[in-house]
Enzyme design. Sequence first.
Site, PDB file in Angstrom:
ATOM      1  N   SER A   1       0.860  -1.192   0.000  1.00 54.97           N
ATOM      2  CA  SER A   1       0.000   0.000   0.000  1.00 54.97           C
ATOM      3  C   SER A   1       0.894   1.239   0.000  1.00 54.97           C
ATOM      4  CB  SER A   1      -0.948  -0.025   1.202  1.00 54.97           C
ATOM      5  OG  SER A   1      -1.854   1.062   1.151  1.00 54.97           O
TER       6      SER A   1
ATOM      7  N   HIS B   1      -2.529  -1.067  -3.486  1.00 54.28           N
ATOM      8  CA  HIS B   1      -3.648  -0.140  -3.338  1.00 54.28           C
ATOM      9  C   HIS B   1      -3.415   1.071  -4.237  1.00 54.28           C
ATOM     10  CE1 HIS B   1      -4.289  -1.823   1.000  1.00 54.28           C
ATOM     11  NE2 HIS B   1      -4.716  -2.656   0.067  1.00 54.28           N
TER      12      HIS B   1
ATOM     13  N   ASP C   1      -4.540  -4.758   5.812  1.00 57.70           N
ATOM     14  CA  ASP C   1      -4.879  -5.562   4.645  1.00 57.70           C
ATOM     15  C   ASP C   1      -3.699  -6.456   4.263  1.00 57.70           C
ATOM     16  OD1 ASP C   1      -6.428  -6.475   2.504  1.00 57.70           O
ATOM     17  OD2 ASP C   1      -5.587  -4.982   1.139  1.00 57.70           O
TER      18      ASP C   1
END
Length: 362
Positions: free
Chosen positions: A175, A201, A297
């Site tokens: 991310s 992401h 995540d």
Amino acid sequence: MQKIKVLCVDDSALIRSLMTEIINGQPDMTVVATAPDPLVARELIKQHNPDVLTLDVEMPRMDGLDFLEKLMRLRPMPVVMVSSLTERGNEITLRALELGAVDFVTKPKVGIRDGMLDYSEKLADKIRAAARARVRQSAPVQHAAAHAAHAPVGAAPLFNNPLLSTEKLIIVGASTGGTEAIREVLVPLPPDAPAVLIAQHMPPGFTKSFAQRLNGLCRITVKEAEHGERVLPGHAYIAPGHAHLLLARSGANYIAHLSDEPPVNRHRPSVDVLFRSAAQHAGKNAVGVILTGMGRDGAAGLLDMKKAGAYTLAQDEASCIVFGMPREAIALGAADEIASLPEMSRRVMARLSSMGDRVQRV
């Protein structure tokens, strides 16, 4: 509680006003000043010493990239780029991340209230992550050829025994700070490396440009994943910004599967979704890697991969821009190994080399 001090730089008064409204609506941050261009921003930085700067990509008087390059050289600080959804805007944004920007966000859509709550949450999350980020000065972008040319004479290659089987896979999730971390992992990979599947992401529109940029730097082929395509060695597949990427099987072959199911952990693509599909369909034939990023995540998914027999690695705190996702994975006991970013490719390929050419059926 001390609030995060934000300086917003944008040539549009309307965008500056909207960004200020969004940021000041958060309990833990405040806009200390706004600037219409980098020259004004330079003076306001001296006056207000902000914690985070939001910076428009394209502005008059001084280009956003020129300003960012000077800023990261002379006074490094956390910067979140604000970009338009255009091909040129995508390229400039990716260059900004190379220069040291922590993250980026698309420009808010003026006059459109639908989706504004979601946008506000994403912007606030990125500012929070930036405030905690380790700011780095820009480093020269190294191409695969340069990487090979600078290897010590007589040094062992990353991967001694070419993998004849398509069964081995590298599965990567990241991310905040991930675009540069992924580049550092992919560039050293040899042309005969196993296939790589990546969930980063990133909003729609940027992943294709990101893949094209990496493809010009790497010895493997890097592309945005397409639904139903066969997953091949020597290729890296990046999840599109609008879809989850899953690993599937068709007989003996691995297949890329795209899904428009709802976001998981507030993200689509989600790292957990990719990791869990790899646990199900690749098992001990995969190596899982979780890189820099905010939140959790991928942590649970990496644990699923480990339980399925995969070897798993997490990026260490010292080399992370934001030590969030790797921290959560380590706390769950999901990581077999913790490695620094400069060593990650070598550790991954060493593990795959030790697996040899044996095809391990799931």
